[in-house]
Design a protein around this motif. Structure first.
Motif, PDB file in Angstrom:
ATOM      1  N   VAL A 188      14.477 -14.334 -31.703  1.00 39.53           N
ATOM      2  CA  VAL A 188      15.894 -14.550 -31.391  1.00 39.53           C
ATOM      3  C   VAL A 188      16.215 -13.841 -30.080  1.00 39.53           C
ATOM      4  O   VAL A 188      15.855 -12.674 -29.891  1.00 39.53           O
ATOM      5  CB  VAL A 188      16.813 -14.012 -32.507  1.00 39.53           C
ATOM      6  CG1 VAL A 188      18.281 -14.274 -32.157  1.00 39.53           C
ATOM      7  CG2 VAL A 188      16.478 -14.649 -33.851  1.00 39.53           C
ATOM      8  N   GLU A 189      16.875 -14.545 -29.171  1.00 36.05           N
ATOM      9  CA  GLU A 189      17.339 -13.959 -27.912  1.00 36.05           C
ATOM     10  C   GLU A 189      18.865 -13.926 -27.909  1.00 36.05           C
ATOM     11  O   GLU A 189      19.514 -14.845 -28.424  1.00 36.05           O
ATOM     12  CB  GLU A 189      16.840 -14.772 -26.724  1.00 36.05           C
ATOM     13  CG  GLU A 189      15.328 -14.745 -26.540  1.00 36.05           C
ATOM     14  CD  GLU A 189      14.896 -15.626 -25.384  1.00 36.05           C
ATOM     15  OE1 GLU A 189      14.670 -15.091 -24.282  1.00 36.05           O
ATOM     16  OE2 GLU A 189      14.811 -16.853 -25.582  1.00 36.05           O
ATOM     17  N   THR A 190      19.437 -12.881 -27.327  1.00 38.18           N
ATOM     18  CA  THR A 190      20.887 -12.756 -27.219  1.00 38.18           C
ATOM     19  C   THR A 190      21.274 -12.504 -25.763  1.00 38.18           C
ATOM     20  O   THR A 190      20.415 -12.390 -24.882  1.00 38.18           O
ATOM     21  CB  THR A 190      21.413 -11.588 -28.081  1.00 38.18           C
ATOM     22  OG1 THR A 190      21.003 -10.343 -27.481  1.00 38.18           O
ATOM     23  CG2 THR A 190      20.878 -11.662 -29.505  1.00 38.18           C
ATOM     24  N   PHE A 191      22.566 -12.398 -25.541  1.00 37.39           N
ATOM     25  CA  PHE A 191      23.084 -12.091 -24.209  1.00 37.39           C
ATOM     26  C   PHE A 191      22.532 -10.758 -23.707  1.00 37.39           C
ATOM     27  O   PHE A 191      22.412 -10.535 -22.506  1.00 37.39           O
ATOM     28  CB  PHE A 191      24.617 -12.031 -24.295  1.00 37.39           C
ATOM     29  CG  PHE A 191      25.315 -11.859 -22.973  1.00 37.39           C
ATOM     30  CD1 PHE A 191      25.676 -12.960 -22.213  1.00 37.39           C
ATOM     31  CD2 PHE A 191      25.636 -10.599 -22.502  1.00 37.39           C
ATOM     32  CE1 PHE A 191      26.336 -12.803 -21.005  1.00 37.39           C
ATOM     33  CE2 PHE A 191      26.298 -10.429 -21.286  1.00 37.39           C
ATOM     34  CZ  PHE A 191      26.648 -11.539 -20.542  1.00 37.39           C
ATOM     35  N   TYR A 192      22.159  -9.872 -24.646  1.00 35.06           N
ATOM     36  CA  TYR A 192      21.750  -8.517 -24.293  1.00 35.06           C
ATOM     37  C   TYR A 192      20.234  -8.362 -24.204  1.00 35.06           C
ATOM     38  O   TYR A 192      19.732  -7.495 -23.499  1.00 35.06           O
ATOM     39  CB  TYR A 192      22.311  -7.534 -25.327  1.00 35.06           C
ATOM     40  CG  TYR A 192      23.791  -7.672 -25.516  1.00 35.06           C
ATOM     41  CD1 TYR A 192      24.683  -7.061 -24.651  1.00 35.06           C
ATOM     42  CD2 TYR A 192      24.295  -8.458 -26.555  1.00 35.06           C
ATOM     43  CE1 TYR A 192      26.054  -7.213 -24.812  1.00 35.06           C
ATOM     44  CE2 TYR A 192      25.666  -8.609 -26.721  1.00 35.06           C
ATOM     45  CZ  TYR A 192      26.537  -7.995 -25.852  1.00 35.06           C
ATOM     46  OH  TYR A 192      27.887  -8.152 -26.010  1.00 35.06           O
ATOM     47  N   GLN A 193      19.496  -9.170 -24.942  1.00 33.15           N
ATOM     48  CA  GLN A 193      18.039  -9.116 -24.925  1.00 33.15           C
ATOM     49  C   GLN A 193      17.504 -10.541 -24.840  1.00 33.15           C
ATOM     50  O   GLN A 193      17.749 -11.360 -25.730  1.00 33.15           O
ATOM     51  CB  GLN A 193      17.512  -8.437 -26.205  1.00 33.15           C
ATOM     52  CG  GLN A 193      17.830  -6.955 -26.308  1.00 33.15           C
ATOM     53  CD  GLN A 193      16.981  -6.117 -25.369  1.00 33.15           C
ATOM     54  OE1 GLN A 193      15.805  -6.362 -25.169  1.00 33.15           O
ATOM     55  NE2 GLN A 193      17.598  -5.109 -24.768  1.00 33.15           N
ATOM     56  N   TYR A 194      16.765 -10.830 -23.780  1.00 28.39           N
ATOM     57  CA  TYR A 194      16.280 -12.192 -23.572  1.00 28.39           C
ATOM     58  C   TYR A 194      15.008 -12.133 -22.738  1.00 28.39           C
ATOM     59  O   TYR A 194      14.725 -11.154 -22.047  1.00 28.39           O
ATOM     60  CB  TYR A 194      17.345 -13.041 -22.875  1.00 28.39           C
ATOM     61  CG  TYR A 194      17.904 -12.431 -21.617  1.00 28.39           C
ATOM     62  CD1 TYR A 194      17.321 -12.684 -20.378  1.00 28.39           C
ATOM     63  CD2 TYR A 194      19.003 -11.573 -21.675  1.00 28.39           C
ATOM     64  CE1 TYR A 194      17.816 -12.096 -19.220  1.00 28.39           C
ATOM     65  CE2 TYR A 194      19.505 -10.988 -20.523  1.00 28.39           C
ATOM     66  CZ  TYR A 194      18.910 -11.255 -19.296  1.00 28.39           C
ATOM     67  OH  TYR A 194      19.396 -10.677 -18.165  1.00 28.39           O
ATOM     68  N   GLN A 195      14.234 -13.230 -22.801  1.00 30.57           N
ATOM     69  CA  GLN A 195      12.954 -13.278 -22.103  1.00 30.57           C
ATOM     70  C   GLN A 195      13.129 -13.465 -20.605  1.00 30.57           C
ATOM     71  O   GLN A 195      12.674 -12.660 -19.808  1.00 30.57           O
ATOM     72  CB  GLN A 195      12.094 -14.414 -22.677  1.00 30.57           C
ATOM     73  CG  GLN A 195      10.718 -14.576 -22.042  1.00 30.57           C
ATOM     74  CD  GLN A 195       9.798 -13.407 -22.342  1.00 30.57           C
ATOM     75  OE1 GLN A 195       9.994 -12.688 -23.307  1.00 30.57           O
ATOM     76  NE2 GLN A 195       8.801 -13.189 -21.498  1.00 30.57           N
TER      77      GLN A 195
END
Length: 261
Positions: A188-195
């Motif tokens: 899961v990716e969010t606005f705060y943690q993403y690839q």
């Protein structure tokens, strides 16, 4: 009075009455003693003379489910036995709910209003992730249950009310009622943690969910996603059905199912 036949395999949560209906006052099916879930996806793999590996996907993916039951009394056995006989092996698909996927792993997400409320725009067949958001935006909260401040870049204050790897989901697409595939969350990716790229450039209520297998069908705009009480649409691949009865009048029975696509 007209009624609809039950379409979910009887278990402790889905009861069936003598009329073949789902009925909360009917007879419950037995719980499962063991479950084996297999992801069946055909791959072609070969090696060149220099030992380089060449591989590609050769076919679509399906889930295979093996269910074992503890020895049952006849009253426990017959709701399952007669339900399956009515479906006549591979002729009629039905649904089964596996207990390990009844609730998402993350209780903060499972209890949220969006656990079965995320929607998305158009998604292409073959996509390995789905970008989705709640109507009006999803409020991301930290471990304390506090709404994360807009624009917060503090990596210790990260959202926890999101799906977890290992959860499963299904798609509800008003333009495609045949899209009943079950997908498993891989990340899961969010606005705060993403690839590499944020799920949304400005709206923090969007998440990107990695899935396996890739989308088998395109998804239309406004489709919604179910993470809770997910059901697998299955068939019994053979019409052969048998059981064993011991000297204590207990029935031994097992079940092999394949996802219906």
């Amino acid at each position: 009075m007209p009624y609809t036949f039950a379409t979910t395999l009887p278990d402790p949560n889905y009861k069936r009455d003598i009329y073949g209906r789902t009925d909360s006052s009917g007879t419950a099916g037995p719980g499962f003693a063991a479950i084996k879930l297999t992801s069946d996806e055909k791959m072609m793999v070969s090696r060149t003379n220099s030992q380089r590996v060449i591989s590609r996907s050769a076919a679509g993916q399906k889930w295979m489910i093996d269910i074992k039951y503890n020895p049952m009394t006849r009253d426990e056995f017959e709701p399952v036995n007669t339900f399956l006989l009515q479906k006549r092996g591979p002729l009629t698909p039905f649904f089964v709910e596996l207990p390990q996927y009844k609730e998402p792993r993350n209780s903060a997400f499972s209890s949220s209003t969006h656990v079965n409320g995320f929607t998305s725009g158009v998604q292409s067949a073959g996509a390995t992730s789905i970008t989705m958001g709640g109507p009006g935006g999803y409020t991301l909260k930290n471990a304390a249950g506090t709404t994360i401040s807009t624009g917060n870049s503090n990596t210790t204050d990260l959202p926890t009310n999101i799906p977890s790897p290992g959860d499963v989901l299904t798609v509800t697409d008003s333009a495609d009622s045949n899209h009943t595939k079950v997908y498993m969350v891989t990340y899961v990716e969010t606005f705060y943690q993403y690839q590499e790229v944020k799920p949304h450039s400005t709206n923090e209520g969007f998440i990107r969910v990695g899935i396996n297998p890739p989308l088998t069908r395109a998804v239309s705009n406004g489709s919604s996603y179910t993470f809770k009480n997910v059901k697998f649409k299955v068939i019994k691949p053979k019409a052969l059905q048998e059981y064993e009865l011991n000297t204590e009048n207990l029935y031994s029975f097992g079940l092999r199912l394949e996802e219906y696509l």
